[in-house]
Structure formats: C-alpha cells, structure tokens
Design a protein around this motif. Structure first.
Motif, PDB file in Angstrom:
ATOM      1  N   MET A 112      -7.237  -4.368  -5.630  1.00 16.75           N
ATOM      2  CA  MET A 112      -6.291  -3.823  -4.659  1.00 16.75           C
ATOM      3  C   MET A 112      -6.262  -4.661  -3.386  1.00 16.75           C
ATOM      4  O   MET A 112      -7.300  -5.116  -2.918  1.00 16.75           O
ATOM      5  N   CYS A 113      -5.056  -4.825  -2.840  1.00 16.49           N
ATOM      6  CA  CYS A 113      -4.927  -5.486  -1.537  1.00 16.49           C
ATOM      7  C   CYS A 113      -5.431  -4.524  -0.459  1.00 16.49           C
ATOM      8  O   CYS A 113      -5.689  -3.355  -0.734  1.00 16.49           O
ATOM      9  N   ASP A 114      -5.560  -5.006   0.773  1.00 14.48           N
ATOM     10  CA  ASP A 114      -6.131  -4.181   1.838  1.00 14.48           C
ATOM     11  C   ASP A 114      -5.325  -2.910   2.078  1.00 14.48           C
ATOM     12  O   ASP A 114      -5.880  -1.834   2.295  1.00 14.48           O
ATOM     13  N   THR A 115      -3.996  -3.044   2.020  1.00 14.80           N
ATOM     14  CA  THR A 115      -3.141  -1.878   2.282  1.00 14.80           C
ATOM     15  C   THR A 115      -3.336  -0.828   1.179  1.00 14.80           C
ATOM     16  O   THR A 115      -3.475   0.363   1.456  1.00 14.80           O
ATOM     17  N   CYS A 116      -3.316  -1.261  -0.080  1.00 16.63           N
ATOM     18  CA  CYS A 116      -3.525  -0.324  -1.180  1.00 16.63           C
ATOM     19  C   CYS A 116      -4.912   0.292  -1.112  1.00 16.63           C
ATOM     20  O   CYS A 116      -5.099   1.490  -1.341  1.00 16.63           O
ATOM     21  N   ARG A 117      -5.894  -0.535  -0.782  1.00 18.77           N
ATOM     22  CA  ARG A 117      -7.283  -0.078  -0.691  1.00 18.77           C
ATOM     23  C   ARG A 117      -7.396   1.025   0.365  1.00 18.77           C
ATOM     24  O   ARG A 117      -8.075   2.032   0.162  1.00 18.77           O
ATOM     25  N   ASN A 129      -3.268   2.858  -8.653  1.00 20.56           N
ATOM     26  CA  ASN A 129      -2.584   2.452  -7.423  1.00 20.56           C
ATOM     27  C   ASN A 129      -2.328   0.938  -7.404  1.00 20.56           C
ATOM     28  O   ASN A 129      -3.212   0.157  -7.737  1.00 20.56           O
ATOM     29  N   ALA A 130      -1.141   0.555  -7.000  1.00 24.25           N
ATOM     30  CA  ALA A 130      -0.775  -0.853  -7.027  1.00 24.25           C
ATOM     31  C   ALA A 130       0.450  -1.087  -6.163  1.00 24.25           C
ATOM     32  O   ALA A 130       1.157  -0.136  -5.808  1.00 24.25           O
ATOM     33  N   CYS A 131       0.708  -2.330  -5.812  1.00 25.62           N
ATOM     34  CA  CYS A 131       1.916  -2.700  -5.083  1.00 25.62           C
ATOM     35  C   CYS A 131       2.320  -4.098  -5.527  1.00 25.62           C
ATOM     36  O   CYS A 131       1.582  -4.751  -6.264  1.00 25.62           O
ATOM     37  N   PRO A 132       3.486  -4.570  -5.080  1.00 22.78           N
ATOM     38  CA  PRO A 132       3.933  -5.897  -5.544  1.00 22.78           C
ATOM     39  C   PRO A 132       2.929  -6.994  -5.181  1.00 22.78           C
ATOM     40  O   PRO A 132       2.868  -8.021  -5.851  1.00 22.78           O
ATOM     41  N   ALA A 133       2.146  -6.774  -4.124  1.00 23.92           N
ATOM     42  CA  ALA A 133       1.219  -7.823  -3.690  1.00 23.92           C
ATOM     43  C   ALA A 133      -0.025  -7.920  -4.570  1.00 23.92           C
ATOM     44  O   ALA A 133      -0.613  -8.987  -4.705  1.00 23.92           O
ATOM     45  N   CYS A 134      -0.434  -6.809  -5.159  1.00 22.99           N
ATOM     46  CA  CYS A 134      -1.727  -6.832  -5.847  1.00 22.99           C
ATOM     47  C   CYS A 134      -1.686  -6.291  -7.276  1.00 22.99           C
ATOM     48  O   CYS A 134      -2.641  -6.447  -8.020  1.00 22.99           O
ATOM     49  N   GLY A 135      -0.603  -5.661  -7.654  1.00 26.02           N
ATOM     50  CA  GLY A 135      -0.612  -4.953  -8.934  1.00 26.02           C
ATOM     51  C   GLY A 135       0.001  -5.711 -10.092  1.00 26.02           C
ATOM     52  O   GLY A 135       0.252  -6.918 -10.005  1.00 26.02           O
ATOM     53  N   ASP A 177      10.725   0.463   2.080  1.00 24.03           N
ATOM     54  CA  ASP A 177       9.364   0.692   1.590  1.00 24.03           C
ATOM     55  C   ASP A 177       8.787  -0.576   0.991  1.00 24.03           C
ATOM     56  O   ASP A 177       9.497  -1.367   0.373  1.00 24.03           O
ATOM     57  N   ARG A 178       7.482  -0.725   1.138  1.00 27.32           N
ATOM     58  CA  ARG A 178       6.885  -1.965   0.610  1.00 27.32           C
ATOM     59  C   ARG A 178       6.848  -1.967  -0.925  1.00 27.32           C
ATOM     60  O   ARG A 178       6.610  -2.976  -1.558  1.00 27.32           O
ATOM     61  N   ARG A 179       7.081  -0.813  -1.524  1.00 35.90           N
ATOM     62  CA  ARG A 179       7.133  -0.765  -2.984  1.00 35.90           C
ATOM     63  C   ARG A 179       8.573  -0.652  -3.505  1.00 35.90           C
ATOM     64  O   ARG A 179       8.800  -0.292  -4.645  1.00 35.90           O
TER      65      ARG A 179
HETATM   66 ZN    ZN Z   1      -1.453  -3.627  -3.031  1.00 30.39          ZN
END
Ligand code: ZN
Ligand code: ZN
Ligand code: FE
Length: 794
Positions: free
Chosen positions: A173-178, A194-200, A136-138
């Motif tokens: 938010m990055c595009d994927t999170c968005r 909402n967040a992920c390692p790339a944007c949060g 998973d990306r998270r």
């Molecule tokens: Zn993200």
C-alpha cells in the motif's frame, strides 16, 4: 433503563467477549471501535481464527449499552451467530484500540476455528460514488473497494482474513492507502483489498493474436499497452464492433459481448460451441432490467442484493435484448454489475456475460489460462494482476412461490454455510457428477463449495480436488468420513475413494435420490423425522442397477424405502438417449401401446431406418437401460409436441416445454386438469404409470388441441399424481411432510402446481430455498447421510 443506570452508576467493570459467525471482512472491528469510543470505554478488539474477540472496560451501564448496540447496530453484512461474554479483572488502561490479528485464541474467551469465510460482496454505493467522481483519487479505478464491499473468498489463502493471507499481499500500500487502512474511523480501516491507482492492481487489454507472436514478453507488452491506450476504451471499442472480450473479474473470466447484437452473440455461440444454451446478461441498473423483463418486487430485490446473482426472470416481448440470448425461452438470466470494472464496461448497453470456458470445462481464472484456453474464443482480453485464489462462478436463482429457488449456489453465497439444526461429525460429501459442488460439515454448519461443474472432465476433476483441499484447510476441518454417489462410473466417486484411502477414513456410498431428499431435509432443519421425499430428476443410479429419476422415497438420514416410482421404460442407447428426446418418445409410445403412426410429428420426423433399429432394440432390450426417469418422461412429452427432437444442452426440451405450458397457463383456467380425467397417471401398488397421459396427449394432438394446452395439462397431470401418491403414503405411513427435490423441480410451473395441490391436501410442503434441487445440492445430502452413519458408529 434509567433506574438500572443509577443503580450501577460508578461501578466499573471489564468484560471479555467472543463473537462468532460472519464477522470478518465486513467492517466489524471499526464498528466496535466506534461504539466503544462513543461510550467512552477502554479495551481492545481484534480478529482471530475464532472470529472477533474484544474486551471493554468502563461504567457498568455503558458496558451493558455497548453489548445491546453490538448486535442491534452491527454492519449489514455481518452475521452474528453468538456473543459469549465473561467478566474479567479491571485493567484501568486508557483508550480503546484495535489490536493485531492473532492466529490463535487471545482475550478472555476461547477461540477455536469458528470464523466464517465471507463470500465476495458487490461494490458499495460509497465506492461507486468515488469511482464516478473526477475529483477523487480513485476516479475510474476498476479495483476500488472498502471494508463493506469487494472480493473476499476469491482472494483468501488462509484465515484469519488479513491482507498477508490474501492475493493482495503482492501489493504494498502507498502512504495514503496505508493511512486509510490504519485509521479506525475510516471506511477503509483494515479493508484487506484496499488499493488505489498508485499502489494497487492494474488492468490491461491484450489482443490474443498479437500475444501469440510476442509470447515471451507478456508483462512488458501489457505495460506498453496500458500506457498507449485506456484498456476500458479499447474493450468498449471491441464490444461495439460485435467482438468478444474475455474479462477477468472477481471469481474468474467472463466472455462478454453485446447483448443487443445478434451478430455478436452468434459469433460467441459459434466459438463457444454453444448453439442454444441461454446466456446470462448483465445490465447497468434496475431500470434497464425492467426494460428487458417483467420484474416482481422480489425479483428486483434479489437482482439488487449484495450477492448479485443471475436471476431468471420473465423476458418482455419488447425487450431490447437479442432473441439469440435465450432462444426458445420465456425467461432470461439477468444480473447487475458487481465489480467497479463491470460498471465501467456497462456504459454502452447490456452485455452477455458468460463463464469463460469451453462447454463442461471449469471457468478460467488465471491470466495464463485465459490466454491459452480463451485466446481463440475472443477478440481481446481484459486482464489484471490481482490473482484469484479460488475461482467462483456466478450464482443463478429464480423466485418461485415468492421464495428463493437456487439453481446454482456459488459467488456471493459460497462458502457461507447452510445452518444445520444440530451439530454433526465432520464429514466430506464429494457431490455428484454434473453441476457438482462439495460439502464439508463443521459443528452445526454445512459448508458448500462454489459451483465446480461437470467432474467428468479432467480439468474439473482437478478443480474439485483443489477445492476439497483448500476449503478443508481454510475451515480447518478434518473429515472422519467421506460420502459419494453410488454410480460406479462417477469420477467424483473414484476421487472420494482415493481421498478416503489417503486419509484412512471410511466411505459412505449414498443413493442419488436419497441424497436429494436428505439435502432438502437438511436445509429445513429436520433432525430425525421421516418425510415423503419426491425426487424427480434426469438420471441417478438406482439401488437395483437401473436408472432412477421418478422416485417417491420415505426417508430420513439413516435410510429410505422406495415406496413408489415412475413405471420403467427402456432408454434406447442408455445415457445417449438424453440427447435424443425423439427416441425416448418413440420408446415411451411403444411402452404405452401406441403405434408409431406417421400422423404423429415425432414419428414422421424419424427415419424408417431409425424406427427399424429402435423397434429391434426395444423388442430385445439390447443396448437399452431400464429407467424410471421423470426428466426423460418430460423429454418424451416435449418431443411428442414437436417442441424439440434433439437437444444441445441438458434439460433443453423440458425447459422449452415449460415455456410452452407457462404461456398457456396465462390463458387457461387453473383447474382444467382436475376436470380432465384423461390426464391421470395410473397409480399401482409400487409404481405409477404415465401411459394413460401419453394416450391422452396423442388423442389431443389428433383432435388439434393447441400444444400449449397439452403441455399445460401434462404438467398438471404430474402435479396431480404427486398429490395422490402423497395422500396414499400419508395413509400407509402416517407422514405429513412432503419434500419436492431433484432437477425436475427447477420447473417453477410444475413446482407451483404441485405445491398448490399438496397444500390443498393439508401437507407440509418442503421445497428448496438454500441449495439447488438439482445435483448442485447433492453434496449436502451426502454429507448429512454420512454424518448420520458416523454418529451411529461411534
Ligand atoms: Zn494506494
Ligand atoms: Zn465499498
Ligand atoms: Fe439428480
């Protein structure tokens, strides 16, 4: 059903509806969207300050089905209070959509400020699965959340609950999170944090001393650290070395250390200047909890609930936890992890997780605060860059008589309102001084703040002020009256008066125990009935200027009669006596006509000099305060039995006495006290006297009766006194409801014994299930009393 469908088939209708209650931040709009699409309905749904508004258009039968399913299948965390429907003209538009949040009312049915702020919610199973899935990306991302879980109250600046109004606004938010956020069918549709390692948000580990030398480049240092090493790994290493790590979580910063290492806990206790007070322990899962404590099914369910409170449970003899976690106690405070970060940190065993503060200060909740206030208390800081808008301490509950007994109502519960039986004017209850909370009323809701703490301190007072401002803004309440305690020395009362002057509203001064009883009445939905209120606690300012605490009041919200009270004794040194149960015991012995003989341990342990000074004080009443406190009476018994002559935290002697009695309760017949006529309070016309019980205790001590048995009999004597008093008041006043409130009723042994005796006499017994019996519940009672006064002056 079929007949209805046929009869209305083909008839097109459009209905607008407003849904009030806890319907924001729980995945309600995606749920509505899914429901509408499944039934092939057109229309829209959105959030506003009034809650959720929607319109649906389609076949009349389908619209009817929609509304049935709306309440029946709503998301688990949603609390629907009302659904108001109106028929509106058809619009014949195609699809169903989720529309932007509107600050004011829109849609066919009016809004108004009725949305409820959600409490923070423990991480859900779906998010946990992603956290643990290497694909998973998270994977391993400590800020994972979705529309069913994650922070809520602690990140909100304003309503409606939208990302822009939260501390997540700082992260784009990055595009994927968005895309997740914008997809109605997605679990993260409009999940505001909402967040992920790339944007949060990012996590990092700091060493406090290193920080001191590089103070001007914290952010840079943090970035470097992050790249050099995994912060979780560094934190785990520090914990494994018996270190203390300050962990910034959802509502504030915890101090964490290994819960199985005596050395680690001793270090934390020394640094925190907290030698004995029990520390909460976080365990990875229910199975680990079962290894530490004997859990009932109710306790398991409460530990596992989305609120994730600290639950006080009975420790096992073979528990792997170090005894230093809760010295002198049979109970231990356990909780399960509630953030993804906790799950990552719990990998190597249970952790002590105690509020990040020095005694009496509020919990630290900013990075700066953590560095300056906790830097010297820990070996490492695990911090992140998601701001906490409002701090929120952990909640503490117990199960008593198979029901909830809140001891601290905070994270997971606040700021969810206590529902009232009827709408009341908007007022502010400022609360007491210790364990303080504040309360705002709006319609038929009483909103209690999270735990604030001891308002005697400057920092805590500032937090109280901040909480009053933030909650009244968030809930859009403009109080027309403010209530405070009658104690002239309470900082909270001074704050209330200052607030009243600024806002030009009247002040209602409320007697402490009246507020306790009113809070109990409010949570039981009592409107104007009078009850027999038994308010037993440590200290409360009495209407006659003495210290009350063993009170039986006949009360409603308008007023009270003090029908009887524990006979007054001198408290040598006034409030200072709280720290010295031995001195209280000597004073009570003297009042009971029992001489200070050296064969009594409590006498032998007191120096001749102390005895001489005390005797003089008591004789002249100098530097003494008259008190009817039941809390102090229990302290005196504890000291007499040698349980504890001095305490380091409030209620310590009484808590250890309860533990001693509870151990005995398992071995002695339940009806012992009823057959033992010596253990009886003397009921007089306007007071009840504990002297006969003290004489019985001394007699038993001298004949070598086991102290556990004596402790048990003393508890039974109090329960018996309450029941006999209640019977009297029933005869004199014709009342049938007895309420048990005040900090003394945190004692579950006493609570059970008293309930049993009252039930045996056919009383309706009211106990606390929604707000604490201690001063954490005062604000609610104050607000109810002020609201009643306001209603009368209109
Ligand atoms: Zn993200
Ligand atoms: Zn989730
Ligand atoms: Fe109290």
């Amino acid at each position: 059903m079929g007949a209805v469908a046929i009869a209305t088939s083909g008839t097109q209708v459009r209905e607008a509806a407003r849904i009030r209650g806890g319907v924001q931040g729980v995945g309600f709009r995606p749920f509505v969207h899914g429901l509408a699409v499944a039934l092939d309905l057109a229309g829209h749904v959105g959030n506003d300050t009034g809650g959720v508004f929607l319109e649906v258009e389609g076949d009349a039968a389908d619209v009817a089905d929609f509304f049935t399913a709306l309440t029946r299948d709503a998301p688990a965390r949603a609390r629907i209070e009302s659904v108001d429907r109106t028929v509106v003209p058809l619009q014949r538009t195609g699809a169903f959509s989720i529309v932007d949040s509107a600050p004011a009312s829109r849609g066919g049915v009016g809004g108004g400020m009725h949305a409820l702020v959600q409490p923070d919610i423990a991480v859900c199973d779906a998010c946990l699965a992603e956290l643990r899935d290497p694909a998973d990306r998270r994977f391993g991302y400590p800020f994972i959340n979705c529309s069913h879980c994650g922070p809520r109250y602690t990140i909100v600046h304003a309503l409606p609950y939208d990302r822009a109004a939260t501390t997540m606004a700082a992260f784009t938010m990055c595009d994927t999170c968005r895309a997740e956020y914008d997809t109605p069918a997605h679990r993260r549709f409009h999940a505001q944090p909402n967040a992920c390692p790339a944007c949060g948000p990012r996590l990092w580990f700091e060493v406090p001393t290193a920080l001191a030398t590089a103070q001007n480049s914290n952010a840079v240092a943090a970035e470097t650290t992050l790249r050099l090493d995994d912060p979780i790994v560094r934190a785990l290493r520090c914990l494994a070395d018996d270190g203390t790590v300050a962990v910034k979580g959802i509502g504030g910063v915890h101090l964490a250390c290994s819960a199985t290492s005596t050395a680690a806990i001793a270090r934390l206790r020394a640094r925190k200047q907290r030698p004995h007070k029990p520390l909460a322990v976080m365990v990875a899962d229910i199975d680990t909890a079962r290894c530490c404590a004997n859990l009932s099914p109710d306790e398991c369910a409460l530990l596992d609930a989305a609120e994730r409170p600290i639950v006080l449970v009975r420790a096992r003899d073979d528990s792997p936890l170090a005894a230093l976690v809760a010295p002198g106690q049979d109970v231990v405070g356990l909780m399960l992890p509630y953030t993804p970060l906790h799950h990552l940190l719990l990998a190597r065993g249970p952790l002590v997780m105690t509020s990040g503060n020095l005694s009496d200060e509020p919990i630290a909740f900013t990075n700066e605060d953590a560095r300056t206030r906790l830097g010297s208390l820990c070996d490492g800081l695990l911090l992140h860059d998601r701001e906490i808008a409002m701090p929120c301490d952990d909640s503490v509950l117990r199960i008593a008589e198979r029901q909830l007994l809140p001891l601290r109502r905070s994270r997971g519960y606040a700021p969810y309102p206590v529902p009232l039986a009827a709408a009341v004017p908007p007022v502010l209850g400022i609360g007491g001084e210790l364990k303080s909370t504040m309360c705002l009323t709006r319609d038929a809701h009483a909103f209690l703040s999270p735990h604030i703490g001891d308002v005697g301190g400057l920092e805590t007072r500032a937090l109280l002020q901040r909480t009053v401002e933030q909650l009244s803004r968030l809930l859009d309440v403009r109080p027309v009256r403010v209530a405070c305690d009658a104690h002239p020395g309470y900082a909270s009362a001074a704050l209330a008066r200052a607030w009243a002057t600024v806002h030009n509203v009247p002040v209602t001064v409320v007697q402490h125990h009246h507020a306790h009883v009113a809070s109990l009445m409010a949570e039981h939905g009592i409107v104007d009935e009078r009850v027999i209120g038994v308010a037993f606690d440590g200290t409360g300012y009495g209407s006659d200027g003495t210290i009350w605490g063993g009170e039986v009041l006949v009360a409603n919200y308008v007023g009270f009669d003090r029908v009887t009270h524990l006979a007054c004794t001198w408290l040598p040194g006034g409030d200072a006596a709280v720290k010295h149960p031995a001195r209280v015991a000597l004073a009570q012995l003297q009042a009971a006509g029992i001489s200070w003989d050296d064969d009594l341990e409590v006498v032998a342990a007191s120096s001749r000099e102390l005895q001489r000074v005390l005797a003089q004080q008591l004789q002249r009443g100098t530097n003494c305060v008259a008190s009817s406190s039941m809390g102090r009476w229990f302290d005196a018994v504890a000291a007499l039995l040698g349980v504890r002559h001095q305490v380091t935290y409030e209620g310590q002697a009484a808590i250890e006495l309860e533990a001693l009695a509870a151990r005995a309760a398992g071995r002695y017949p339940a009806d012992d006290a009823e057959t033992d006529g010596r253990y009886r309070f003397a009921l007089e016309s306007d007071q009840f006297d504990g002297a006969p019980v003290l004489r019985a205790i001394v007699e038993d001590l001298r004949t070598g009766v086991e102290t556990g048995m004596i402790a048990w009999r003393a508890h039974a004597a109090v329960a018996d006194a309450v029941a006999r008093i209640a019977v009297r008041v029933r005869h004199s006043h014709g009342l049938h409801a007895v309420g048990l409130t005040g900090g003394v009723f945190q004692n579950t042994l006493l609570l059970s014994m008293t309930c049993a005796r009252l039930h045996a006499q056919d009383f309706r017994v009211l106990t606390h299930h929604k707000v604490p019996p201690n001063d954490g519940g005062l604000a609610l009672g104050q607000a109810m009393i002020a609201a009643a006064q306001q209603a009368r002056t209109r």
